[in-house]
Write a protein that holds these residues in place. Structure first.
Motif, PDB file in Angstrom:
ATOM      1  N   ARG A 115       0.828  -1.202   0.000  1.00 56.49           N
ATOM      2  CA  ARG A 115       0.000   0.000   0.000  1.00 56.49           C
ATOM      3  C   ARG A 115       0.869   1.262   0.000  1.00 56.49           C
ATOM      4  NH1 ARG A 115      -5.440   1.143  -0.266  1.00 56.49           N
ATOM      5  NH2 ARG A 115      -5.471   3.326   0.295  1.00 56.49           N
ATOM      6  N   VAL A 116       1.916   1.247   0.813  1.00 57.01           N
ATOM      7  CA  VAL A 116       2.782   2.420   0.881  1.00 57.01           C
ATOM      8  C   VAL A 116       3.508   2.610  -0.446  1.00 57.01           C
ATOM      9  CG1 VAL A 116       4.796   3.399   2.011  1.00 57.01           C
ATOM     10  CG2 VAL A 116       3.055   2.256   3.368  1.00 57.01           C
ATOM     11  N   VAL A 117       4.005   1.529  -1.006  1.00 58.68           N
ATOM     12  CA  VAL A 117       4.711   1.604  -2.288  1.00 58.68           C
ATOM     13  C   VAL A 117       3.753   2.110  -3.365  1.00 58.68           C
ATOM     14  CG1 VAL A 117       5.717   0.208  -4.129  1.00 58.68           C
ATOM     15  CG2 VAL A 117       6.477  -0.087  -1.775  1.00 58.68           C
ATOM     16  N   TYR A 118       2.524   1.620  -3.320  1.00 58.72           N
ATOM     17  CA  TYR A 118       1.525   2.055  -4.300  1.00 58.72           C
ATOM     18  C   TYR A 118       1.329   3.572  -4.230  1.00 58.72           C
ATOM     19  CZ  TYR A 118      -3.144   3.021  -6.089  1.00 58.72           C
ATOM     20  OH  TYR A 118      -4.200   3.572  -6.744  1.00 58.72           O
ATOM     21  N   THR A 119       1.143   4.067  -3.009  1.00 61.15           N
ATOM     22  CA  THR A 119       0.903   5.501  -2.844  1.00 61.15           C
ATOM     23  C   THR A 119       2.065   6.303  -3.420  1.00 61.15           C
ATOM     24  OG1 THR A 119      -0.181   4.922  -0.798  1.00 61.15           O
ATOM     25  CG2 THR A 119       0.234   7.245  -1.176  1.00 61.15           C
ATOM     26  N   GLN A 120       3.285   5.854  -3.098  1.00 58.09           N
ATOM     27  CA  GLN A 120       4.446   6.610  -3.572  1.00 58.09           C
ATOM     28  C   GLN A 120       4.596   6.495  -5.081  1.00 58.09           C
ATOM     29  OE1 GLN A 120       7.817   5.543  -1.026  1.00 58.09           O
ATOM     30  NE2 GLN A 120       7.849   7.734  -0.605  1.00 58.09           N
ATOM     31  N   THR A 121       4.308   5.290  -5.593  1.00 57.00           N
ATOM     32  CA  THR A 121       4.466   5.100  -7.027  1.00 57.00           C
ATOM     33  C   THR A 121       3.473   5.978  -7.792  1.00 57.00           C
ATOM     34  OG1 THR A 121       5.056   2.833  -6.577  1.00 57.00           O
ATOM     35  CG2 THR A 121       4.631   3.384  -8.852  1.00 57.00           C
ATOM     36  N   THR A 122       2.248   6.046  -7.329  1.00 60.75           N
ATOM     37  CA  THR A 122       1.278   6.901  -8.025  1.00 60.75           C
ATOM     38  C   THR A 122       1.757   8.341  -8.002  1.00 60.75           C
ATOM     39  OG1 THR A 122       0.044   6.782  -5.979  1.00 60.75           O
ATOM     40  CG2 THR A 122      -0.930   5.689  -7.870  1.00 60.75           C
ATOM     41  N   ALA A 123       2.306   8.770  -6.874  1.00 58.37           N
ATOM     42  CA  ALA A 123       2.802  10.144  -6.797  1.00 58.37           C
ATOM     43  C   ALA A 123       3.950  10.336  -7.793  1.00 58.37           C
ATOM     44  CB  ALA A 123       3.258  10.459  -5.383  1.00 58.37           C
ATOM     45  N   LEU A 124       4.847   9.336  -7.816  1.00 63.33           N
ATOM     46  CA  LEU A 124       5.995   9.427  -8.722  1.00 63.33           C
ATOM     47  C   LEU A 124       5.548   9.463 -10.179  1.00 63.33           C
ATOM     48  CD1 LEU A 124       8.538   6.942  -7.130  1.00 63.33           C
ATOM     49  CD2 LEU A 124       8.892   9.392  -7.518  1.00 63.33           C
ATOM     50  N   ALA A 125       4.524   8.630 -10.462  1.00 67.04           N
ATOM     51  CA  ALA A 125       4.097   8.488 -11.853  1.00 67.04           C
ATOM     52  C   ALA A 125       3.622   9.812 -12.426  1.00 67.04           C
ATOM     53  CB  ALA A 125       2.994   7.432 -11.954  1.00 67.04           C
ATOM     54  N   GLU A 126       3.197  10.727 -11.552  1.00 66.42           N
ATOM     55  CA  GLU A 126       2.704  12.020 -11.998  1.00 66.42           C
ATOM     56  C   GLU A 126       3.844  13.009 -12.186  1.00 66.42           C
ATOM     57  OE1 GLU A 126      -0.434  12.445 -12.663  1.00 66.42           O
ATOM     58  OE2 GLU A 126      -0.911  10.419 -11.987  1.00 66.42           O
ATOM     59  N   ARG A 127       5.012  12.620 -11.698  1.00 68.11           N
ATOM     60  CA  ARG A 127       6.099  13.614 -11.703  1.00 68.11           C
ATOM     61  C   ARG A 127       6.657  13.810 -13.101  1.00 68.11           C
ATOM     62  NH1 ARG A 127       7.761  13.143  -6.116  1.00 68.11           N
ATOM     63  NH2 ARG A 127       9.939  13.594  -6.474  1.00 68.11           N
ATOM     64  N   GLU A 128       7.235  14.961 -13.269  1.00 70.24           N
ATOM     65  CA  GLU A 128       7.697  15.377 -14.598  1.00 70.24           C
ATOM     66  C   GLU A 128       8.692  14.392 -15.197  1.00 70.24           C
ATOM     67  OE1 GLU A 128       7.769  17.132 -11.874  1.00 70.24           O
ATOM     68  OE2 GLU A 128       6.273  18.694 -12.154  1.00 70.24           O
ATOM     69  N   PHE A 129       9.603  13.911 -14.347  1.00 70.02           N
ATOM     70  CA  PHE A 129      10.668  13.126 -14.986  1.00 70.02           C
ATOM     71  C   PHE A 129      10.183  11.779 -15.500  1.00 70.02           C
ATOM     72  CE2 PHE A 129      10.928  12.304 -10.463  1.00 70.02           C
ATOM     73  CZ  PHE A 129      11.157  10.958 -10.354  1.00 70.02           C
ATOM     74  N   ILE A 130       9.111  11.262 -14.856  1.00 71.11           N
ATOM     75  CA  ILE A 130       8.571  10.009 -15.358  1.00 71.11           C
ATOM     76  C   ILE A 130       7.814  10.274 -16.667  1.00 71.11           C
ATOM     77  CG2 ILE A 130       7.023   8.085 -14.864  1.00 71.11           C
ATOM     78  CD1 ILE A 130       8.959   7.817 -12.797  1.00 71.11           C
ATOM     79  N   GLU A 131       7.022  11.355 -16.621  1.00 78.47           N
ATOM     80  CA  GLU A 131       6.297  11.736 -17.835  1.00 78.47           C
ATOM     81  C   GLU A 131       7.291  11.920 -18.966  1.00 78.47           C
ATOM     82  OE1 GLU A 131       3.052  12.030 -18.061  1.00 78.47           O
ATOM     83  OE2 GLU A 131       2.236  12.450 -16.070  1.00 78.47           O
ATOM     84  N   ALA A 132       8.385  12.579 -18.649  1.00 79.84           N
ATOM     85  CA  ALA A 132       9.402  12.848 -19.653  1.00 79.84           C
ATOM     86  C   ALA A 132       9.965  11.544 -20.208  1.00 79.84           C
ATOM     87  CB  ALA A 132      10.530  13.696 -19.064  1.00 79.84           C
TER      88      ALA A 132
END
Lengths: 283, 306, 540
Positions: A159-176
């Motif tokens: 659950r914790v990893v999921y929360t962080q991953t979703t947050a990360l997935a929105e970040r610019e560098f992942i989008e990039a």
């Protein structure tokens, strides 16, 4: 990894941690050779006339337990059960939890939803009640206990990893990275996993202590490792109500659990420093 | 937002249904016969059979489950086998105490964990950091039964600052909440530190620092705001962990909550209470998670609510 | 025709004895008793744990009771009784003017109703089968009828009970809670919740019940025994950890430890003169034993069972539990009538045990399993037994499990080779040797779901026991006890058990409360104390 190894040697605390971990592992592996006595032997002179346990003495360096057994020997042998639970069961829980959490966080959609609803279901059970029920149904043994603990414990980290991953997935560098056409595996390994390392390390090192204690609770409730097999948590629970009259029964195994957990944590932090992307190339 | 909430609540109902299925199955897999536990040691085989029949335990499990759901829909959790009392009444009488303890425990956890974690993160690698983190380890690793009895012995028995046992005023709440809070606080401080350390190394924090924002401002405004996500996610989880701790702590401090009820029910294979407590705890956990999700979204608008 | 009438005089004599010491003590004051577990129910037909057992005794009365602190039968709601020569008809004269807590006078109809209610399967009483000798029991137990053919109300204060066969311990069975008299209208009003709203004729009435926290008993001012109860109020504080309860008692906050002295502090308390003087020690009708399953090889061989009996060092086990018991050499506890003082049992002799095993063709030993309840000290005792058996080559795997799981395994044929009974069985319900036989050693209980965990069945012994229980003539009382002694000697020779120890009771109470004699704190039927006869030394 050469960088990480050098860091280890340079940091005396991390080095001490690594040595302690090695000692605990050695104690578990070499228990038959280094334990002064048979951990199950109930000594006739191991109790007072009234049947009280003996404090530390020359004959019994850490004192005796409620059956007149040598506490030191039981602690050395107990490292086996406790390491199995703390490292194997906890490790399995961390790996499964991290993988599923990341998949759910990145995949979203049906797969992600299904995983998260399943973790919701698992999490909705109070862990202790679930473990008791499972352990009562399955025949209690060390490996069953380890399995039960892994089954109960993977959910929270997921659950914790999921929360962080979703947050990360929105970040610019992942989008990039996505925009640049990076493959999923590459995104996960290069961009997501490194950011999750601190969280995973905190959970896995803290998990060592908590899973050892969960095993202890299960032993105490009669659904853990069966007597006379010693485990650190089990020793604490056997003696916990005696802590006013025979504090060594709680003190020494407590120290063992805390020291081992701390050592794993120091090693984990050193690894973190070596792997943390925000630290890379900045030294 | 409303649609998100409605969907999450609908999901919660489905999850709770799943919980009833699994709990029911688990209860029947435990190799013990509730009818025998009720009948007692002097009972004849016929008495046991008659009790089994009256409880409907001789029906196929799907039928029993359907009946259970039917009653549940009317808010009836059944009657305790051992205590011969409506489970709704038993849980209802103990729920306020447990909720109060939960609130006290979470307060202690955050009051200990957040400052300690932030403090350690800002002094990363220094002695203070090591000391705080070591203490947090002791907090997490120490068995709660021992911590509880120790606190009770020193602060209530020797110093007489708090009552030895009981339920009522704030003075009764302090020690049990602290016992739970020390362990949870250790957990939160480590989570907070890890999260803060990660955030404080980010580019925008360095930008803020370079712009001359005061360090406290950097830490609290920019750092904590971003570091709080994993911590908020924890609070939902924490309710589940709390239930495990409550079993022990409630018994040490004579706190009349659900934990004691659960422990007694397990010992007596009192399936209606076990089902009821699990369902109550599950409801609390599921709601906690919905709130955690909601809070996460409110704090970090970048997360899509879907 | 032999008739025997016990008159009110017997009771008055008992009361006078108490009065002689208690005259200066005015009925007043209160005491606080601590318990960890919730009080399950206060319904006398249903309550059957050691916690509510004695609480119910203070709220309700039966036809028969025991003099406080003893196992001597005295009439209670019955003023007198007569037993016919053939032992089949009991006639009870009821006391006049006894009222329920709701003010209504108790009559013979209530006695009849209460017995019928206990036997009625809808009540789910764990004690119903104790009354299986009453004429018409089968019809009520099967649900075919709700009235007991054998119980006749002659007039409002006279009742006869007819039996199918002589039943020597029948009066003891009437002294059990299951035969206590309840107020019909209250049962009908509260239904399944009667256990939370009890209405009886007892010395106390229920004043308050806060679930999970407190139960309060208040004096029944109209109680028919003039100088009872001696307290205005008994407060039960629930959910109290035994260790914390002891700390509170040391501080003077509570008066009696319902769960006893926590084992972790026992040596400490007994070694402290101030604390030790607040402890009363006594025996109880308890034997802790290991069942040897006579239907599981190689325990089906009597020589093997005898070998195991010789292998156990009982003194060591008693030492492990801090001397809170005495080693046992036979099934019956010393306080039980028919206990054989000449018996020495199987001495601790590992060499002899090995020799017996070798004779049985098991010179190399064998492997088996020992089930035990999972709470301290039972796993420790199991481990001590495990070490003793290892010394004669028998490898034992311990299954320390939830009591309900152990009980289930015990009642399943062939499931549990050995069970350590601690925490689950057996404390006698009434002070008669028959109560130590039928349910745990008799052939009838060697059935699925039964409590004869040895699955021991010796038809000859069963027949002898049946003859003993048919001896109802008071003149034969000694002959009957002798017959029971022979029964248990034969059982011992067949060795279905290893008797380990008889638990002693240690009741700890504050100096604020006392009884005319310390015997009330170790009353054989009221555990932990006879609430009705405790008084407060500081009451004004």
């Amino acid at each position: 990894m050469a960088h990480g190894f050098k860091g280890f040697v340079r940091d005396p605390l991390a080095f001490a941690g690594a040595v302690t971990v090695a000692l605990v592992v050695a104690a578990a592996l070499l228990a038959p050779m280094i334990a002064p006595y048979d951990p199950a032997e109930q000594f006739f002179d191991g109790l007072t006339i009234e049947g009280a346990p003996l404090p530390p003495s020359e004959r019994f360096p850490l004192g005796t337990d409620l059956l007149g057994r040598d506490l030191l020997s039981r602690l050395i042998w107990g490292a086996r059960a406790s390491l199995t639970v703390g490292v194997v069961a906890n490790g399995a829980a961390v790996i499964v939890g991290t993988l599923l959490g990341m998949i759910a966080g990145l995949a979203r959609g049906v797969v992600g939803g299904a995983i998260m609803r399943f973790t919701d279901l698992m999490m909705a059970f109070p862990a202790l009640l679930l473990a008791i029920a499972l352990a009562a149904i399955l025949r209690p043994s060390l490996w069953i206990v380890a399995l039960v603990i892994a089954l109960v414990n993977w959910v929270q980290i997921c659950r914790v990893v999921y929360t962080q991953t979703t947050a990360l997935a929105e970040r610019e560098f992942i989008e990039a990275a996505r925009a640049l056409g990076a493959g999923r595996a590459r995104i996960v390994l290069r961009h997501v996993l490194p950011h999750l390392v601190p969280t995973i390390l905190v959970w896995s090192t803290l998990g060592i202590a908590t899973t050892v204690l969960l095993e202890a609770t299960l032993s105490f409730l009669g659904v853990g490792v069966q007597p006379p097999t010693p485990s650190w948590g089990g020793i604490i629970f056997e003696g916990q109500s005696y802590f006013l009259t025979a504090p060594w029964l709680v003190f020494f195994p407590g120290i063992a659990i805390i020291m081992a957990a701390l050592a794993f944590n120091l090693v984990g932090e050193a690894l973190n420093d070596a792997l943390d992307p925000t630290q890379r190339g900045r030294r | 937002m409303i649609r998100f909430l409605a969907r999450r609540l609908a999901q919660a109902v489905v999850i709770l249904l799943g919980v009833t299925v699994v709990t029911f199955a688990l209860a029947f897999l435990i190799p013990a016969d509730p009818a025998r536990m009720i009948a007692g040691r002097a009972a004849t085989v016929e008495t046991v059979a008659s009790i089994r029949h009256q409880l409907g335990l001789d029906q196929p499990i799907p039928v029993q489950y359907a009946r259970y759901l039917g009653r549940l829909a009317q808010g009836d959790l059944g009657r305790s086998y051992a205590q011969k009392t409506e489970v709704v009444e038993l849980i209802g009488s103990r729920l306020p105490a447990t909720l109060l303890l939960l609130a006290g425990a979470i307060f202690c956890e955050l009051a200990i964990g957040l400052p300690a974690g932030i403090f350690a993160a800002t002094r990363r690698g220094r002695f203070a950091d090591r000391a705080v983190m070591t203490l947090s380890f002791v907090g997490v690793s120490a068995p709660q039964f021992v911590v509880g009895l120790l606190l009770l012995y020193v602060f209530a028995y020797l110093l007489g600052l708090f009552p030895l046992s009981g339920y009522g005023g704030l003075e009764h709440l302090v020690l049990p909440a602290l016992t739970l809070g020390l362990a949870g606080g250790g957990f939160y401080s480590r989570m907070t530190r890890a999260s803060m350390v990660g955030v404080l190394g980010q580019d925008y924090i360095r930008t803020a620092r370079a712009k001359g924002v005061a360090e406290t401002g950097v830490v609290l405004r920019h750092g904590l705001r971003n570091a709080i996500l994993p911590i908020v996610a924890m609070i939902g989880i924490d309710i589940g962990l709390f239930m495990s701790g409550a079993v022990v702590v409630e018994s040490v401090f004579g706190w009349p909550g659900i934990g004691q009820l659960a422990w007694q029910a397990i010992q007596r294979v009192d399936i209606p209470i076990m089902m009821g407590v699990t369902l109550t705890a599950a409801t609390a956990i599921v709601l906690g998670n919905v709130i955690a999700d909601l809070a996460t979204a409110l704090i970090d608008p970048r997360i899509r609510l879907n | 025709m032999t008739t025997r009438t016990l008159l009110r005089a017997a009771l008055l004599a008992g009361a006078a004895l108490i009065g002689a010491f208690g005259t200066d003590v005015r009925a007043a004051g209160s005491m606080i008793v601590t318990y960890q577990s919730d009080v399950a129910t206060l319904d006398p037909a249903v309550g059957y744990d050691w916690q509510n057992w004695s609480m119910i005794k203070s709220l309700f009365d039966g036809l028969i009771d025991y003099a406080p602190g003893t196992t001597e039968i005295v009439p209670d709601l019955a003023e007198s009784y007569e037993i016919s020569a053939d032992g089949l008809t009991y006639t009870f004269k009821l006391r006049q003017g006894v009222t329920f807590h709701n003010g209504r006078e108790m009559t013979a109809e209530d006695v009849k109703y209460s017995l019928e209610r206990t036997i009625n399967p809808a009540t789910q009483s764990p004690g119903a089968s104790y009354y299986d000798t009453i004429k018409g029991y089968e019809d009520v137990a099967s649900g075919a009828s709700t009235t007991l053919a054998g119980v006749t109300v002659v007039d409002p204060h006279t009742l006869t009970i007819e039996l199918n066969r002589p039943d020597a311990p029948f009066l003891h069975k009437l002294a059990l809670n299951f035969a206590f008299v309840v107020a019909k209208e209250a049962v009908e009003e509260h239904g399944a919740d009667f256990g939370k709203n009890p209405v009886g004729t007892g010395a106390f009435k229920l004043a308050e019940w806060t679930l999970g926290q407190r139960v309060v008993f208040a004096r029944n001012a109209d109680y028919y025994i003039a100088d009872r109860p001696k307290l205005d109020e008994v407060v039960f504080e629930i959910g109290q950890d035994p260790s914390v309860a002891l700390l509170r008692l040391e501080r003077g906050e509570v008066d009696l430890l319902g769960d006893g002295i926590p084992p972790a502090r026992f040596v400490d308390v007994m070694g402290n003169a101030d604390l030790a003087k607040q402890v009363v020690q006594g025996g109880q009708l308890h034997t802790g034993y290991v069942t040897l399953n006579t239907r599981v090889a190689p325990l089906d061989n009597v020589a093997v069972r005898q070998a195991l009996n010789h292998a156990i060092n009982k003194d060591r086990i008693v030492q492990i539990i801090n001397g809170r018991a005495v080693p046992a050499n036979q099934a019956l506890p010393p306080a039980m009538p028919a206990y054989n003082t000449a018996e020495t049992g199987y001495a601790y002799d590992p060499e002899k045990a090995k020799a017996l095993l070798a004779e049985a063709g098991l010179a190399d030993g064998f492997s088996t399993e020992l089930y035990a309840m999972n709470t301290d000290p039972n796993p420790r005792i199991a481990q001590a037994i495990q070490q003793d058996l290892a010394a004669i080559g028998v490898t034992v795997e311990i299954k320390a499990l939830d009591p309900s799981v152990v009980i289930e395994a015990g009642g399943t044929e062939g499931a549990a080779p050995m069970i350590w009974s601690g925490g689950m069985a057996w404390i006698a319900d009434f002070p008669d040797p028959s109560n130590f036989y039928w349910a745990i050693l008799g052939c009838g209980a060697a059935a699925p779901g039964g409590w004869n965990w040895s699955w021991y069945c010796n038809q000859d012994v069963d027949a002898l026991a049946g003859q003993a229980d048919a001896m109802t003539d008071p003149a034969q009382a000694q002959a009957r006890l002798d017959a029971w002694t022979r029964v248990f000697s034969k059982v011992l020779a067949d060795a279905p058990w290893i008797p380990i120890f008889n638990e002693e009771r240690f009741t700890m109470h504050s100096t604020r409360i006392a009884g005319d004699s310390d015997a009330i704190f170790v009353d054989p039927v009221h555990i932990p104390v006879h609430y009705d006869v405790v008084f407060a030394t500081d009451a004004q």
